[in-house]
Structures are given as structure tokens and as C-alpha cells.
Design an enzyme around this catalytic site. Structure first.
Site, PDB file in Angstrom:
ATOM      1  N   LYS A  53       0.911  -1.500  -0.137  1.00  8.89           N
ATOM      2  CA  LYS A  53      -0.018  -0.043   0.056  1.00  8.89           C
ATOM      3  C   LYS A  53       0.733   1.178   0.011  1.00  8.89           C
ATOM      4  CE  LYS A  53      -3.833  -2.351   2.276  1.00  8.89           C
ATOM      5  NZ  LYS A  53      -4.614  -2.733   3.288  1.00  8.89           N
ATOM      6  N   GLN A  97      -4.913  -1.432   9.515  1.00  6.93           N
ATOM      7  CA  GLN A  97      -4.613  -2.896   9.189  1.00  6.93           C
ATOM      8  C   GLN A  97      -5.089  -3.786  10.094  1.00  6.93           C
ATOM      9  OE1 GLN A  97      -3.279  -3.016   5.858  1.00  6.93           O
ATOM     10  NE2 GLN A  97      -3.990  -5.280   6.151  1.00  6.93           N
ATOM     11  N   ASP A 120     -11.061   3.075   3.963  1.00  8.31           N
ATOM     12  CA  ASP A 120     -11.478   1.924   3.898  1.00  8.31           C
ATOM     13  C   ASP A 120     -13.040   1.644   3.872  1.00  8.31           C
ATOM     14  OD1 ASP A 120      -9.555  -0.244   3.618  1.00  8.31           O
ATOM     15  OD2 ASP A 120      -9.168  -0.190   5.814  1.00  8.31           O
TER      16      ASP A 120
END
Ligand code: NAD
Length: 289
Positions: A53, A97, A120
Site C-alpha cells: 500500500k 490494518q 476503508d
């Protein structure tokens, strides 16, 4: 029937070129898009995902912050870190994460992320906005699937879409997005009896079950468009999707491969959400602390 493989890598590359241009425009205007990625502890797969990422941000002209809290950090330390980033005007996206170490509440942690920086799309407020048809941040994988379909010229309107899986990060949001585009949507889960009788009705089939080779050619109607979200690590170390790829060839009209289908789109959509967030911050004057 000739089955066409959908090249997610090529489509993602094309989309990333557009994202790079938008990021450059923002930067020239004094607002470089910024993403913070926080991880706690040392989950081996997480460090690879985070590295990918961060690298993708660099290539897209997005500045990134890789924040790594130690295994011994507690939830309070993580929440403090999130709050500081919520207040940091140079950061437009915050990603925690998953999975978090034992003892952390993922719900509490995800709810602590500002819904205005929730790239997200996991915050309940963003999930709710999607459910009522006014999406702000849409989770990256379902958003990537919709872009794949769009790129392929597949209009879900009036079609029967079947989604296998009902998770908050893939199954439910992709079902809502397809519904909003006018598809008739059936959502299956692990308790669904006679899965095959339902998948055989699908004109668009999205599979996100985490079960290798769950879907075979005999479970499809001829001409179906098959989107395989699954990422499964087999005993021999190879990656496999939820669809038995070779068995659907000749029956499906199009199918996404694993790897190289949905996966690259997910990362591209993280960049998309970060740039879109910076554009919204600029438009609303939220660019200074
Ligand atoms: P999850 O475990 O949270 O959910 C799986 C869902 O599948 C559940 O709702 C379950 O009821 C359903 N299911 C399981 N077995 C089934 C069966 N036999 N019949 C019908 N339904 C069944 O998983 P998730 O987070 O939604 O992820 C699903 C898969 O997608 C995993 O392999 C994951 O690694 C992968 N994934 C890929 C990406 C990507 O970028 N490509 C992103 C997220 C998840």
C-alpha cells in the site's frame, strides 16, 4: 463459449494513471493527498500488505505515513494515535490494518477513525450512507469490482446478480452497490441450502467466501460474468480464488483470475478513496489545522 479473462492488472494500471493526475493537481494546489497506515504487532501477511500500500501511494503521488505500534501497545495507545491523525490536516485517509492483536476491539478502533478520513469505508456511518444510497467512502474491494464491471461495459441494471458471502467488507457492500445499479440481487451465505440452484440463476456472480474451488462450471449458467474475490493460500503455497478457474472456462462469458483480477483493483481503490478525500477536504476548506 469463449471465456474472456478480465485483466484486473491492466484496468488498475489505467485507473492509477488517472489518480496520479488528480493527485498532482491537488499537490500543485497546495494539498498533497496523504494516507496513514497503522498496524499493531507483527502479523506476517499484514507487513506485506502495508508495504504494497505504501509503495502504491508513492507511485500515485500520495504521501504516506507508515505507523507501526509494537506488539505490547494497548488499545488506548492505538486510539490516541488515531485521534492525532483525525486532527492532522495533512492526512486525508486513515487505514487500520486488520487483524488487530487479541484484546483489541476492532469495532471500537474502526469507529474511532474519523468518518471523513475512513478510506476503508468500514466506519458504521459510511456503511449506513452506502445502505441509504448516498455513499461517501465505499470499501475498496466492492468499489473495485464495480469499476471492473463498468470498464467491461457490464451494466447490472435488470440483471440477476448473485453474491456468495455476506461479510461487511465484501459481500454486503457489493450487494448494495449492485442493487443501487438496478440489479436483482440474491445474497448467499454458508447456511444457504443448494447453493448451485442459486448460482445457476446468476448473470453476474460475485464470489467472496474464502473457500478454494467452491464454484465450478456446473454451478453457472452459460454466459455468466464471474467475479472471483477469494484469495486462498493452498498447501503448496500457491494462491487460488474461490472459483475453479479451469472448470468455468467455456461456460462463463468472462471471469477474473486470481491473482490479477480483483486484488489489484482493491489497492487502486484505496488510492482513489484517498485522493477523493483530499479533493473533498479542499472543496470544504478542511485543509488547515
Ligand atoms: P469472511 O470470512 O468474512 O466471509 C465469508 C463469507 O462467505 C461468509 O459470509 C460466509 O457465510 C460465506 N460462505 C462461506 N462458505 C460458504 C459456502 N460454502 N456457501 C456460501 N457462502 C459461504 O470473508 P471476506 O472477508 O468477505 O473475504 C472473502 C474472501 O475474499 C477471502 O478469501 C478473502 O481473502 C478475500 N478477499 C479478497 C480481497 C481482494 O482484494 N481480492 C479483499 C477482501 C477479501
Amino acid at each position: 463459449m469463449q471465456t474472456r479473462t478480465i485483466d484486473g492488472n491492466a484496468i488498475a494500471r489505467e485507473l492509477r494513471a488517472g489518480i496520479l493526475t488528480r493527485a498532482a493537481t491537488l499537490t500543485a494546489g497546495g494539498v498533497q493527498p496523504g494516507l496513514a497506515v497503522i498496524r499493531v504487532g507483527s502479523h506476517p501477511a499484514s507487513s506485506v500488505y502495508v508495504r504494497n500500500k505504501i509503495a502504491a501511494c508513492g507511485e500515485a503521488g500520495i504521501h504516506s505515513r507508515d505507523i507501526h505500534l509494537s506488539e505490547t501497545a494497548d488499545e488506548a495507545a492505538l486510539l490516541d494515535q488515531i485521534r492525532a491523525l483525525n486532527d492532522d490536516a495533512s492526512i486525508h485517509g486513515i487505514l487500520v490494518q486488520l487483524p488487530l492483536p487479541r484484546g483489541f476491539s476492532p469495532e471500537r478502533v474502526l469507529e474511532a477513525v474519523s468518518p471523513l478520513k475512513d478510506v476503508d469505508g468500514f466506519h458504521p456511518m459510511n456503511a449506513g450512507l452506502l445502505a441509504v444510497g448516498h455513499p461517501r467512502f465505499v470499501p475498496c474491494t466492492p468499489l473495485g469490482i464495480m469499476k471492473l464491471l463498468e470498464h467491461e461495459g457490464v451494466n447490472p441494471e435488470g440483471r440477476h446478480a448473485v453474491v456468495v458471502g455476506r461479510s461487511n467488507i465484501v459481500g454486503k457492500p457489493i450487494a448494495l452497490l449492485l442493487l443501487q445499479k438496478g440489479a436483482t440481487v440474491t445474497i448467499c451465505n454458508s447456511r444457504t441450502p443448494d447453493l448451485r440452484s442459486i448460482t445457476r440463476q446468476a448473470e453476474i456472480l460475485v464470489v467472496a467466501a474464502g473457500k478454494p474451488k467452491l464454484i465450478t462450471g456446473a454451478m453457472l449458467s452459460p454466459g455468466a460474468i464471474v467475479i472471483d474475490v477469494g484469495i486462498n493460500r493452498l498447501a503448496d503455497g500457491k494462491l487460488a480464488g474461490d472459483v475453479d478457474f479451469s472448470s468455468v472456462l467455456g461456460t462463463a462469458a468472462r471471469v477474473t483470475p486470481v491473482p490479477g483480477g480483483v486484488g489489484p483493483m482493491t489497492i487502486a481503490m484505496l488510492l482513489e478513496n484517498t485522493v477523493a478525500s483530499a479533493e473533498r477536504a479542499l472543496a470544504s476548506g478542511r485543509t488547515r489545522t
